[in-house]
Design an enzyme around this catalytic site. Structure first.
Site, mmCIF file in Angstrom:
data_model
loop_
_atom_site.group_PDB
_atom_site.id
_atom_site.type_symbol
_atom_site.label_atom_id
_atom_site.label_comp_id
_atom_site.label_asym_id
_atom_site.label_seq_id
_atom_site.Cartn_x
_atom_site.Cartn_y
_atom_site.Cartn_z
ATOM 1 N N HIS A 46 36.898 79.584 32.645
ATOM 2 C CA HIS A 46 37.615 78.153 32.890
ATOM 3 C C HIS A 46 36.963 77.437 31.739
ATOM 4 C CE1 HIS A 46 39.055 74.519 34.385
ATOM 5 N NE2 HIS A 46 39.955 75.106 35.043
ATOM 6 N N ASP B 86 44.065 80.718 39.453
ATOM 7 C CA ASP B 86 45.056 81.675 39.265
ATOM 8 C C ASP B 86 44.905 83.091 39.568
ATOM 9 O OD1 ASP B 86 45.476 79.699 36.401
ATOM 10 O OD2 ASP B 86 46.979 79.782 37.928
#
Ligand code: SDX
Length: 418
Positions: free
Chosen positions: A302, A359
């Site tokens: 991320h 996700d």
């Protein structure tokens, strides 16, 4: 701490103001840099650049914290509904009973989409990707609601357009799913709450409470995430004073990419590939580490979180609970858990602070809810819509709003002759 940053450019020394946020973030205000020095800054991917001041969402990448208007995401999942969280991110406060009732009513009244938009959805090939259809349907709404095309909306119009578009997108997403299944569309049932109504319009059956609750929590977890790629896209498009339909359609398009919202679909495809390959994830981890191989471990890493994504923690704990309630035994969940454990104990991932993101597990729950893989990113868009609208509203209401127009460092040819 000094209130200014000193910049020594050799022949020129300047002082730039330092801004400090309420959560302790510090920024050097370079708004006057080019005018006073002729220099610009360069920041590939803008990971070190603040694009705006905002009151909506705070993320601590180092501590793995996510808050909306000061509320921890974990508390919002436990104590609020998706509509209450949506109202919060858009309006700054949780709704009281009367505000929530009016918000719900306005969304229900906004849940019938124009026949022309239904025809646009039907005009797509049945196997077209649902994100492309959803984006087209969203911008098509601009032709049916011309009263909202001027960005200088009145207070009443802003109060109307938010729940209207929440109702419209809910129905569009369900219709896009039905189109992909080759089935007729189902109209909204105003007796049902938002998430239950969405599931009803997808399946034609009223969902059990556990399924509706699980999806409601997933939508809360996706509600906003400060200046991510798609929210930034919504702001950039809106900064030209384009209307909200166009801004949201562009946000949907940005979310589609596998590096962003499309990752939830890519994670399931990766887990299925590992399963088809015999279930050994070590080979895939080796591919992810191989610089010569473009493969990346989808659902990992991320730009902001250099710790666990707090949303991934909530979803992971939910996976076991939802699959047990639905009596679903999905071997992909076991593969995901094994992959996560192995990656988290691997120096490559640890050194780069690569942790599971939102996700990594969400697709496993969507799959257990019977949602097809190519609809996963549409589910992300449905969840993220209130955040996009909150970011858009905050921007257009700011007296400091300017059209977004970054500069560049030109490296091309300096002169050519015919
Ligand atoms: C979302 O921004 C948001 O807030 C987004 C989001 C939201 O709610 O809106 O949180 C939703 O988009 C989550 C992210 C979903 N995407 C994925 O899961 C795709 C896989 N992840 C990566 O592609 C990547 O981690 C990104 C895109 C998420 C972040 O990319 P960055 O910040 O540009 O990181 P990078 O490419 O500079 O990587 C740094 C290093 C590199 O190695 P080195 O060159 O230092 O040796 O880490 C490596 C990368 O190769 N790396 C990975 C990796 N992610 C980064 N290596 C293997 N697998 C990965 N997933």
């Amino acid at each position: 701490m000094s209130k200014t940053a000193k910049l020594d450019l050799g022949e020129n020394q300047i002082e730039l103001p330092i801004i400090e946020g309420t959560e302790g973030e510090k920024a050097i205000d370079i708004s006057k840099l080019r005018g006073t020095t002729g220099f610009i800054t360069y920041d590939n991917g803008l990971g070190n650049t603040g694009a705006c001041l905002s009151d909506i969402t705070f993320i601590s990448g180092e501590k793995g914290i996510l808050k909306h208007r000061g509320y921890l995401i974990e508390d919002l999942c436990k104590n609020s509904s998706f509509l209450e969280t949506s109202f919060l991110v858009v309006n700054g406060e949780l709704p009281n009973a009367d505000q929530l009732n009016r918000f719900k009513t306005a969304i229900k009244e906004g849940s019938k989409i124009p026949e022309g938009v239904k025809n646009i959805i039907k005009s797509f090939p049945q196997d077209a990707h649902p994100m492309g259809i959803t984006s087209a349907a969203m911008v098509a709404l601009s032709g049916f609601y011309p009263q909202f095309l001027d960005q200088d909306l009145s207070a009443d119009q802003k109060t109307q357009i938010i729940p209207l578009l929440m109702g419209q997108l809910k129905t569009i997403c369900a219709a896009v799913y039905r189109h992909g299944q080759g089935k007729d569309f189902i109209d909204s049932d105003s007796s049902l709450d938002y998430t239950a109504d969405f599931l009803y319009m997808m399946t034609g059956e009223k969902p059990n409470e556990d399924i509706a609750k699980a999806l409601d929590v997933l939508l809360i977890l996706h509600a906003d995430h400060e200046q991510n790629c798609s929210a930034s896209t919504v702001r950039v498009v809106g900064s030209s004073k384009a209307n909200l339909f166009a801004s949201l359609s562009a946000g949907i398009d940005a979310l589609w990419g596998p590096l962003h919202g499309g990752a939830n679909q890519a994670v399931l495809e990766m887990l299925a590939a590992i399963q088809n390959d015999g279930g050994g994830y070590e080979k895939f981890i080796a591919k992810a580490k191989d610089k010569e191989d473009p493969f990346r471990l989808m659902g990992f890493g991320h730009r902001v979180y250099k710790n666990f994504d707090p949303r991934a923690k909530v979803i992971k704990s939910y996976c076991d609970e939802v699959l047990e309630k639905l009596n679903v035994n999905d071997p992909l969940l076991d593969i995901a858990k094994g992959l996560e454990t192995t990656a988290l104990n691997d120096e490559y991932f640890a050194a780069r602070k690569l942790f599971p993101n939102v996700d990594f597990y969400s697709g496993i729950i969507y799959k257990a809810l019977g949602i097809p893989t190519n609809m996963f990113t549409v589910m992300f868009a449905l969840g993220r819509q209130p955040g996009w609208m909150a970011q858009w509203k905050e921007m257009i209401e700011s007296p400091a709003m300017r059209i977004t127009r970054p500069r560049q460092v030109y490296q091309g040819k300096t002169s050519e002759t015919f």
